[in-house]
Design an enzyme around this catalytic site. Structure first.
Site, PDB file in Angstrom:
ATOM      1  N   TYR A  90      -8.176   1.332  -8.957  1.00 34.11           N
ATOM      2  CA  TYR A  90      -8.714   0.290  -8.074  1.00 34.11           C
ATOM      3  C   TYR A  90      -9.299   0.961  -6.836  1.00 34.11           C
ATOM      4  CZ  TYR A  90      -8.729  -3.850  -5.078  1.00 34.11           C
ATOM      5  OH  TYR A  90      -9.100  -4.854  -4.233  1.00 34.11           O
ATOM      6  N   HIS A 120      -3.895  -6.198   5.291  1.00 38.67           N
ATOM      7  CA  HIS A 120      -3.969  -5.172   4.247  1.00 38.67           C
ATOM      8  C   HIS A 120      -5.404  -4.680   4.153  1.00 38.67           C
ATOM      9  CE1 HIS A 120      -4.591  -9.117   2.398  1.00 38.67           C
ATOM     10  NE2 HIS A 120      -5.369  -8.522   1.511  1.00 38.67           N
ATOM     11  N   HIS A 166       0.236  -9.286  -1.111  1.00 41.28           N
ATOM     12  CA  HIS A 166      -0.133  -9.391   0.297  1.00 41.28           C
ATOM     13  C   HIS A 166      -0.112 -10.867   0.634  1.00 41.28           C
ATOM     14  CE1 HIS A 166      -2.094  -5.573  -1.155  1.00 41.28           C
ATOM     15  NE2 HIS A 166      -1.243  -5.156  -0.254  1.00 41.28           N
ATOM     16  N   GLU A 196      -1.988 -13.268  -1.829  1.00 43.77           N
ATOM     17  CA  GLU A 196      -2.673 -12.521  -2.884  1.00 43.77           C
ATOM     18  C   GLU A 196      -1.695 -11.672  -3.687  1.00 43.77           C
ATOM     19  OE1 GLU A 196      -5.588 -10.109  -0.984  1.00 43.77           O
ATOM     20  OE2 GLU A 196      -6.328 -11.729   0.274  1.00 43.77           O
ATOM     21  N   HIS A 237     -20.837  -6.737   1.571  1.00 44.76           N
ATOM     22  CA  HIS A 237     -20.562  -7.382   0.294  1.00 44.76           C
ATOM     23  C   HIS A 237     -19.900  -8.720   0.540  1.00 44.76           C
ATOM     24  CE1 HIS A 237     -16.309  -6.135   0.335  1.00 44.76           C
ATOM     25  NE2 HIS A 237     -16.701  -4.904   0.577  1.00 44.76           N
ATOM     26  N   HIS A 252      -8.365  -6.949   6.122  1.00 46.73           N
ATOM     27  CA  HIS A 252      -8.358  -8.371   6.451  1.00 46.73           C
ATOM     28  C   HIS A 252      -6.962  -8.969   6.427  1.00 46.73           C
ATOM     29  CE1 HIS A 252      -8.378 -10.526   2.305  1.00 46.73           C
ATOM     30  NE2 HIS A 252      -7.990  -9.303   2.105  1.00 46.73           N
TER      31      HIS A 252
HETATM   32 FE   FE2 Z   1      -6.964  -9.291   0.280  1.00 52.65          FE
END
Ligand code: FE2
Length: 453
Positions: free
Chosen positions: A364, A385, A379, A355, A306, A349
């Site tokens: 989520y 994370h 993050h 973020e 994705h 990542h």
């Molecule tokens: Fe992220």
């Protein structure tokens, strides 16, 4: 009916027929609207005398010399000029609304953070006193960076008004309904919608259904714009027509009033004897708007892998570096997952961008538990994370049939600058001390032998 026959204090708004009653569709359009017939000059901005005895005034959201495709200003025709809407200023303290830079050496911002929802307290809290800053980034006085806030509001402003010279506010309601009575018209806002309130716009916030809770991104920098779609083309993601700007509405009300002003990170109050929401007609492209997040048309993977989460960008506020946003506002909403032979949730990542996420409703996919509606997470720049163990094991072993992520809506305020926790964020008692443990049970599967583990 003329303005002379209106009872004192009556709100008079222009009317619009059609599907967006009270609003005009389009993002950044050059709008024109009048609440009384003939109030808006035609063919010119500054006639020698304006109709109805109105004053003409320009509100500039960009420098006069900004490139024409970015230049934003609105001409207002109002009962009194804005110089009558402030008097001498007095500094006041609004202790929980913070601005950057705010780096407290006692507070650690390095790490993964997550917060449970904060309930709206029973003490009276307005839009100004109910703002709770979570993080700040950049520097308000150099007009770079942002702040993230929660708002906890249970009381309408009465004969009180507010404007901020420090930036535009992106408002993301999570509970309750609010009415923003602005100089340029009225916006009613509920969860699953967002609003943008431009820098310098005067408004009053009323509680239509309370208590009201939500998130705010205060953008110190260049204004939010729609992201370029590149090869995606002319449609999908956020479409311009789904943004709505209110029609003109004005108040002709004489009453002792207070105007609160946020300027260079400091708060001030000034007292006047009337409502400053007195714009009878206006035209231009610098105006508030709202947008229904349910009209966001997501684009994503249809075979394998994705794309980066930037594919879900609703709005982006540029910085001085092309492609590196001062802020991206990113939406994770309902969508179909169809990718073959693919780990479907967000991957692990680390990211140069910082973020901050909030949950509007639902579950989520990267965090089936712990990140709940009204909750937030942070993050920061280059902090790793990704999915917790439940999400990883579930997604790694799932039968990859088409699956709908349903009943979910979370968002991200992402900035190129590190975000620093405020004292309130660090000490409000809602931080999940065990958040980091959600990755603790991830197993080492590697044993040197080949094959699927
Ligand atoms: Fe992220």
């Amino acid at each position: 009916m003329t303005s002379h026959s209106l009872p004192k204090g009556m709100i008079r708004a222009a009317s619009v027929a059609g599907p967006h009653e009270g609003y005009m569709p389009g993002f950044g359009n050059d709008f024109e609207t009048e609440a009384l017939p003939g109030a808006l000059p035609q063919g010119m901005n500054s006639p020698q005398k304006c109709n109805y005895g109105l004053y003409g005034e320009q509100l500039s959201g960009t420098a006069f010399t900004a490139p024409s495709h970015q230049n934003e200003r609105t001409w207002c025709y109002r009962i009194r000029p804005s110089v009558k809407h402030t008097h001498r200023f007095k500094r006041i303290q609004v202790p929980h609304w913070k601005s950057a830079p705010l780096i407290d050496p006692e507070i650690m911002s390095l790490g993964q953070y997550r917060w449970d929802p904060v309930a709206v307290p029973s003490e009276p809290l307005t839009w100004v006193t109910g703002m709770r800053t979570m993080t700040t980034a950049g520097d308000v006085s150099t007009q770079t960076g942002m702040a993230s806030h929660m708002y906890l509001v249970n009381q309408s402003m009465q004969d009180e008004y507010f404007f901020s010279a420090d930036g535009e506010l992106l408002v993301v309601p999570q509970e309750g309904r609010l009415r923003f009575c602005t100089e340029l018209g009225i916006i009613d806002l509920e969860p699953r919608e967002i609003a943008i309130l431009p820098r310098g716009l005067v408004y009053r916030v009323e509680v239509l259904e309370g208590p009201a809770r939500g998130f705010v991104c205060e953008n110190y920098g260049q204004k939010f714009a729609l992201p370029g779609r590149g090869p995606i083309g002319a449609n999908c993601m956020a479409n311009r027509r789904d943004f709505k700007t209110p029609v003109a509405a004005f108040e002709d009300r004489d009453a002792p009033s207070k105007v609160y002003v946020k300027w260079a990170g400091m708060f001030h109050v000034t007292e006047i004897d009337h409502s400053p929401l007195d714009v009878v007609a206006w035209h231009g492209n610098y105006a508030p708007c709202k947008y229904d997040l349910r009209t966001y048309c997501p684009v994503g993977a249809i075979l394998f892998d994705h794309p980066d989460p930037s594919i879900f960008t609703v709005l982006t506020a540029p910085s001085g570096i092309e492609g590196t946003a001062n802020i991206d506002f990113v939406l994770f909403r309902e969508r179909w997952m169809v990718a073959e032979n693919t780990f479907r949730p967000p991957w692990y990542h680390k990211n140069v961008m910082s973020e901050l996420m909030g949950n509007i409703y639902g579950v989520y996919d990267a965090k089936p538990k712990g990140f709940v509606p009204g909750g937030m997470s942070l993050h920061n720049c280059m902090i790793p994370h990704g999915p917790d163990r439940n999400a990883f094991e579930g997604a790694s072993n799932a039968a990859l049939k088409p699956e709908k992520l349903d009943e979910t809506m979370s968002f991200m305020f992402e900035t190129r600058f590190p975000q620093h926790l405020t004292p309130w964020a660090a000490t409000n008692g809602h931080a999940q001390e065990d958040y980091i443990d959600c990755w603790g049970s991830l197993e080492k599967k590697f044993d040197g032998t080949t094959g699927i583990k």
